[in-house]
Write an enzyme that holds these catalytic residues in place. Structure first.
Site, PDB file in Angstrom:
ATOM      1  N   ALA A 136     102.575  66.157  -5.992  1.00 11.18           N
ATOM      2  CA  ALA A 136     102.969  64.744  -5.965  1.00 11.18           C
ATOM      3  C   ALA A 136     101.852  63.831  -6.454  1.00 11.18           C
ATOM      4  O   ALA A 136     101.568  62.788  -5.862  1.00 11.18           O
ATOM      5  CB  ALA A 136     103.404  64.357  -4.555  1.00 11.18           C
ATOM      6  N   HIS A 137     101.186  64.238  -7.533  1.00 12.54           N
ATOM      7  CA  HIS A 137     100.146  63.428  -8.167  1.00 12.54           C
ATOM      8  C   HIS A 137     100.564  63.171  -9.603  1.00 12.54           C
ATOM      9  O   HIS A 137     101.077  64.077 -10.276  1.00 12.54           O
ATOM     10  CB  HIS A 137      98.787  64.138  -8.132  1.00 12.54           C
ATOM     11  CG  HIS A 137      98.232  64.320  -6.752  1.00 12.54           C
ATOM     12  ND1 HIS A 137      97.211  63.545  -6.254  1.00 12.54           N
ATOM     13  CD2 HIS A 137      98.565  65.180  -5.767  1.00 12.54           C
ATOM     14  CE1 HIS A 137      96.936  63.928  -5.019  1.00 12.54           C
ATOM     15  NE2 HIS A 137      97.740  64.924  -4.706  1.00 12.54           N
ATOM     16  N   ASN A 215      99.774  75.963  -0.406  1.00 13.78           N
ATOM     17  CA  ASN A 215     100.509  74.942  -1.151  1.00 13.78           C
ATOM     18  C   ASN A 215      99.675  74.442  -2.324  1.00 13.78           C
ATOM     19  O   ASN A 215      98.477  74.196  -2.186  1.00 13.78           O
ATOM     20  CB  ASN A 215     100.879  73.777  -0.237  1.00 13.78           C
ATOM     21  CG  ASN A 215     101.757  74.219   0.926  1.00 13.78           C
ATOM     22  OD1 ASN A 215     101.390  74.090   2.080  1.00 13.78           O
ATOM     23  ND2 ASN A 215     102.923  74.758   0.621  1.00 13.78           N
ATOM     24  N   ASP A 244     104.759  72.170   9.634  1.00 15.38           N
ATOM     25  CA  ASP A 244     105.926  71.296   9.811  1.00 15.38           C
ATOM     26  C   ASP A 244     107.240  72.039   9.623  1.00 15.38           C
ATOM     27  O   ASP A 244     108.319  71.439   9.707  1.00 15.38           O
ATOM     28  CB  ASP A 244     105.858  70.114   8.834  1.00 15.38           C
ATOM     29  CG  ASP A 244     105.890  70.527   7.370  1.00 15.38           C
ATOM     30  OD1 ASP A 244     105.772  71.744   7.087  1.00 15.38           O
ATOM     31  OD2 ASP A 244     106.030  69.647   6.502  1.00 15.38           O
ATOM     32  N   GLY A 245     107.173  73.358   9.356  1.00 12.87           N
ATOM     33  CA  GLY A 245     108.376  74.120   9.137  1.00 12.87           C
ATOM     34  C   GLY A 245     108.944  73.966   7.742  1.00 12.87           C
ATOM     35  O   GLY A 245     109.975  74.566   7.424  1.00 12.87           O
ATOM     36  N   HIS A 247     106.471  73.227   4.733  1.00 13.87           N
ATOM     37  CA  HIS A 247     105.441  73.682   3.800  1.00 13.87           C
ATOM     38  C   HIS A 247     105.151  75.176   3.917  1.00 13.87           C
ATOM     39  O   HIS A 247     104.765  75.816   2.932  1.00 13.87           O
ATOM     40  CB  HIS A 247     104.144  72.893   4.024  1.00 13.87           C
ATOM     41  CG  HIS A 247     104.152  71.532   3.438  1.00 13.87           C
ATOM     42  ND1 HIS A 247     104.812  70.478   4.028  1.00 13.87           N
ATOM     43  CD2 HIS A 247     103.591  71.035   2.293  1.00 13.87           C
ATOM     44  CE1 HIS A 247     104.653  69.397   3.285  1.00 13.87           C
ATOM     45  NE2 HIS A 247     103.920  69.712   2.224  1.00 13.87           N
ATOM     46  N   ASP A 270      98.960  66.019   6.333  1.00 16.41           N
ATOM     47  CA  ASP A 270      99.207  65.644   4.932  1.00 16.41           C
ATOM     48  C   ASP A 270     100.349  64.629   4.881  1.00 16.41           C
ATOM     49  O   ASP A 270     101.149  64.609   3.944  1.00 16.41           O
ATOM     50  CB  ASP A 270      99.526  66.869   4.082  1.00 16.41           C
ATOM     51  CG  ASP A 270      99.513  66.569   2.575  1.00 16.41           C
ATOM     52  OD1 ASP A 270      98.901  65.562   2.179  1.00 16.41           O
ATOM     53  OD2 ASP A 270     100.137  67.335   1.812  1.00 16.41           O
TER      54      ASP A 270
END
Length: 390
Positions: A136-137, A215, A244-245, A247, A270
């Site tokens: 997401a960059h 990731n 978080d379930g 990633h 994150d």
């Protein structure tokens, strides 16, 4: 009990030496003044609750609808307060890829909040990352990690740069790692297409963190182990994990714990601005993110764009889904990241003399009940009764 002296009694205490049932912890001013003793009239009764040190987040981009990359102090303050209400008493604010001068401006704003005691430091994630693993960059804003450019951002933080994520395989990558290590700034390997050998060279040059391991990096192949194996197997490296379930599959997180151990795992959020909010559209630096069913993805392309996680949820998942012990979970949410930041002498564990950064959880559900930061209740104090005379 006086206004500046509070004793919490009856809680399960998760201490460095182990778990103590029905413990007693005294806070005086901003610090933990003592541990142990029998409950006395006037103590706050925390029976049925588990008391743990406040959480330490190394990597978070925003929350409560606000972003650290906005360059607006009020937004950054709101984001920090959002995560504080979820138990994060120590926050490192993460930026996102942008024009170098704009990220430097953001760093100057965030530095003021570090100096005010709101934040613990600044993490630069991008622009020195791989086009192939940019996530997401914005690809057109990425830059090679030229040491002069990296130094420009570090200097903009006015001594408060805590960490820089970069791809060591890019031109200037290893030189920038060495420079960061010399400056006392954490060099983190992430958003990388690096191979196994290059990753090891980065660690030898001074890299000590894996940015959200698994990731935005190549997976493990049996003839090309890549960066994951290099970072997992080296005792000098602390690995960030996002529990978080979304990633990571639970079995992958379990694998990381079996390989590295809790002392080398830092659970992070994150999180972007949607943390603590509902579904909808949110900015992430110059990009737009759509959150649906709690999962953040870029509007264009659909890549996962950070998380909506808060660390109280990560704590609950770690215990109830992954089966980690309370001690392991506290180590990864508090002790390990505090040590990495050089704050082990002041926070990260329940010990006499350390800051009274505390989180109270329901002992059965592990839901967050109350938060204290530096001796002041942030929320939840009204839920506790006072111990009555016998």
């Amino acid at each position: 009990m006086t206004a500046d002296r509070i004793t919490l009694a009856g809680a399960r205490l998760v201490l460095p030496c182990g778990v103590v049932e029905g413990g007693r912890l005294t806070v005086e001013g901003t610090a933990i003044a003592g541990l142990g003793g029998e409950p006395e009239p006037g103590d706050l009764d925390l029976t049925g609750h588990t008391l743990v040190p406040g959480f330490v987040d190394l990597h978070v981009h925003g929350g409560g609808g606000a972003s650290y990359a906005s360059g607006i102090a009020e937004e950054a303050l709101h984001a920090a307060r959002t995560h504080l209400a979820h138990g994060t008493t120590t926050t490192v604010a993460s930026t996102v890829t942008g024009e170098i001068d704009e990220v430097a401006r953001q760093a100057a704003v965030l530095s003021e909040l570090v100096e005010d005691g709101v934040l613990a430091g600044i993490h630069f994630e991008g622009p020195f990352i791989s086009h192939n693993r940019c996530g997401a960059h914005r690809p057109d804003l990425l830059r090679d990690p030229d040491p002069a450019l990296v130094r420009k951002l570090v200097d903009a933080a006015r001594g408060h740069a805590a960490m820089v994520t970069l791809a060591p395989e890019l031109p200037g990558g290893l030189d920038s790692v060495r420079m960061l290590a010399d400056l006392g700034v954490i060099a983190a390997v992430g958003h990388t297409d690096s191979d196994y050998a290059t990753t090891l060279r980065a660690v030898d040059a001074g890299a000590t963190v894996a940015t959200h391991l698994f990731n935005a990096m190549p997976g493990i192949a049996h003839r090309a182990p890549g960066p994951i194996v290099a970072l997992l197997e080296d005792d000098r490296v602390t690995v960030e994990l996002i529990n978080d379930g979304v990633h990571l599959h639970p079995s992958v997180l379990d694998l990381a714990y079996r390989t590295a151990g809790a002392s080398r795992v830092a659970l992070i959020t994150d999180a972007m601005g949607a943390a603590g909010m509902g579904d909808g559209l949110y900015p992430l630096g110059p990009l737009q993110v759509r959150v649906q069913d709690g999962v953040a993805r870029l509007v264009e392309g659909g890549a996962i764009a950070g998380s909506t996680l808060t660390l109280d949820v990560a704590f609950k998942r770690s215990v109830t889904v992954n089966g980690l012990s309370l001690g392991q979970t506290v180590e990864s949410l508090s002790t390990t990241p505090a040590r990495l930041l050089g704050l082990a002498g002041t926070t990260g564990s329940l010990e006499t003399g350390k800051l009274a950064d505390l989180v109270a959880l329901d002992s059965e559900t592990y839901d967050l009940v109350a938060v204290m930061r530096r001796g002041h209740w942030v929320l939840g104090a009204e839920r506790f009764d006072v111990v009555k005379p016998a």
